[in-house]
Design a protein around this motif. Structure first.
Motif, mmCIF file in Angstrom:
data_model
loop_
_atom_site.group_PDB
_atom_site.id
_atom_site.type_symbol
_atom_site.label_atom_id
_atom_site.label_comp_id
_atom_site.label_asym_id
_atom_site.label_seq_id
_atom_site.Cartn_x
_atom_site.Cartn_y
_atom_site.Cartn_z
ATOM 1 N N PRO A 23 0.880 -1.125 0.043
ATOM 2 C CA PRO A 23 0.114 -0.014 0.050
ATOM 3 C C PRO A 23 0.911 1.202 0.116
ATOM 4 N N ARG A 24 0.605 2.244 -0.563
ATOM 5 C CA ARG A 24 1.056 3.764 -0.880
ATOM 6 C C ARG A 24 0.324 4.539 -0.202
ATOM 7 N N ARG A 25 0.931 5.661 0.759
ATOM 8 C CA ARG A 25 0.385 6.514 1.308
ATOM 9 C C ARG A 25 0.684 7.767 0.399
ATOM 10 N N THR A 26 -0.421 8.471 -0.042
ATOM 11 C CA THR A 26 -0.316 9.900 -0.421
ATOM 12 C C THR A 26 -1.052 10.811 0.435
ATOM 13 N N LEU A 27 -0.877 12.017 -0.016
ATOM 14 C CA LEU A 27 -1.409 13.108 0.737
ATOM 15 C C LEU A 27 -2.908 13.033 0.186
ATOM 16 N N TRP A 28 -3.365 12.532 -0.771
ATOM 17 C CA TRP A 28 -4.697 12.653 -1.050
ATOM 18 C C TRP A 28 -5.295 11.528 -0.010
ATOM 19 N N THR A 29 -4.870 10.247 0.165
ATOM 20 C CA THR A 29 -5.574 9.391 1.057
ATOM 21 C C THR A 29 -5.439 9.679 2.456
ATOM 22 N N ARG A 30 -4.242 10.598 2.779
ATOM 23 C CA ARG A 30 -4.023 10.717 4.214
ATOM 24 C C ARG A 30 -5.145 11.881 4.628
ATOM 25 N N TRP A 31 -5.338 13.032 3.955
ATOM 26 C CA TRP A 31 -6.105 13.934 4.237
ATOM 27 C C TRP A 31 -7.348 14.119 3.718
ATOM 28 N N SER A 32 -7.589 13.398 3.013
ATOM 29 C CA SER A 32 -9.056 13.462 2.233
ATOM 30 C C SER A 32 -9.585 11.963 1.845
ATOM 31 N N ARG A 33 -10.569 11.399 2.427
ATOM 32 C CA ARG A 33 -10.982 10.151 2.213
ATOM 33 C C ARG A 33 -12.020 10.207 0.932
ATOM 34 N N THR A 34 -12.821 11.088 0.690
ATOM 35 C CA THR A 34 -13.638 11.025 -0.360
ATOM 36 C C THR A 34 -13.915 12.063 -1.051
ATOM 37 N N MET A 35 -13.889 11.830 -2.476
ATOM 38 C CA MET A 35 -14.339 12.856 -3.325
ATOM 39 C C MET A 35 -15.636 12.060 -4.092
ATOM 40 N N ARG A 36 -16.729 12.925 -3.952
ATOM 41 C CA ARG A 36 -17.877 12.554 -4.730
ATOM 42 C C ARG A 36 -18.018 13.235 -6.140
ATOM 43 N N THR A 37 -18.854 12.684 -6.918
ATOM 44 C CA THR A 37 -19.387 13.539 -8.176
ATOM 45 C C THR A 37 -20.612 13.500 -8.585
ATOM 46 N N LEU A 38 -21.603 14.496 -8.694
ATOM 47 C CA LEU A 38 -22.824 14.504 -8.894
ATOM 48 C C LEU A 38 -23.109 15.587 -9.868
ATOM 49 N N GLN A 39 -24.344 15.366 -10.375
ATOM 50 C CA GLN A 39 -24.848 16.239 -11.195
ATOM 51 C C GLN A 39 -25.957 16.993 -10.991
ATOM 52 N N ASP A 40 -26.076 18.436 -11.330
ATOM 53 C CA ASP A 40 -27.176 19.250 -10.843
ATOM 54 C C ASP A 40 -28.171 19.434 -11.940
#
Length: 114
Positions: free
Chosen positions: A24-41
């Protein structure tokens, strides 16, 4: 290989060989932010949403309402910020996330007009 002390150092290195690709690799993305969601308005625009947690003491002190973080919403040419997001924002239905988007304040663009 055996050294004079009697310890053996011929055990395989767990970080070499074919298993290296599965480490497993640790990156700043996985360390500080767990989730990014996409949605459509309702206008068909695709938004990305993620929780920003400030690490800088200066940033935390400059705006008390942003000290605990904010939910960032971004689409092409527009960014919005919702201070102090709900703890369950990662798992709420898209309809509720769109309601949070509607509450979020517009972030002024830093682009200089050409």
């Amino acid at each position: 290989m055996t050294l004079n002390s009697g310890f053996r150092f011929d055990l395989p290195n767990p970080y070499s060989g074919p298993m290296l690709a599965f480490r497993p690799r640790r990156t700043l993305w996985t360390r500080w932010s767990r989730t990014m969601r996409t949605l459509q308005d309702n206008e068909g625009r695709t938004w990305r949403a993620w929780h920003v947690r400030p690490q800088s003491g200066v940033l935390k002190g400059s705006s008390p309402e942003l000290a605990q973080g904010w939910l960032c919403f971004e689409t092409d040419g527009e960014k919005r910020r919702l201070p102090q997001p709900r703890a369950d924002w990662e798992s709420i239905p898209d309809a509720e996330l769109l309601e949070l988007l509607a509450q979020a304040g517009l972030v002024p663009s830093k682009r200089v007009p050409a």
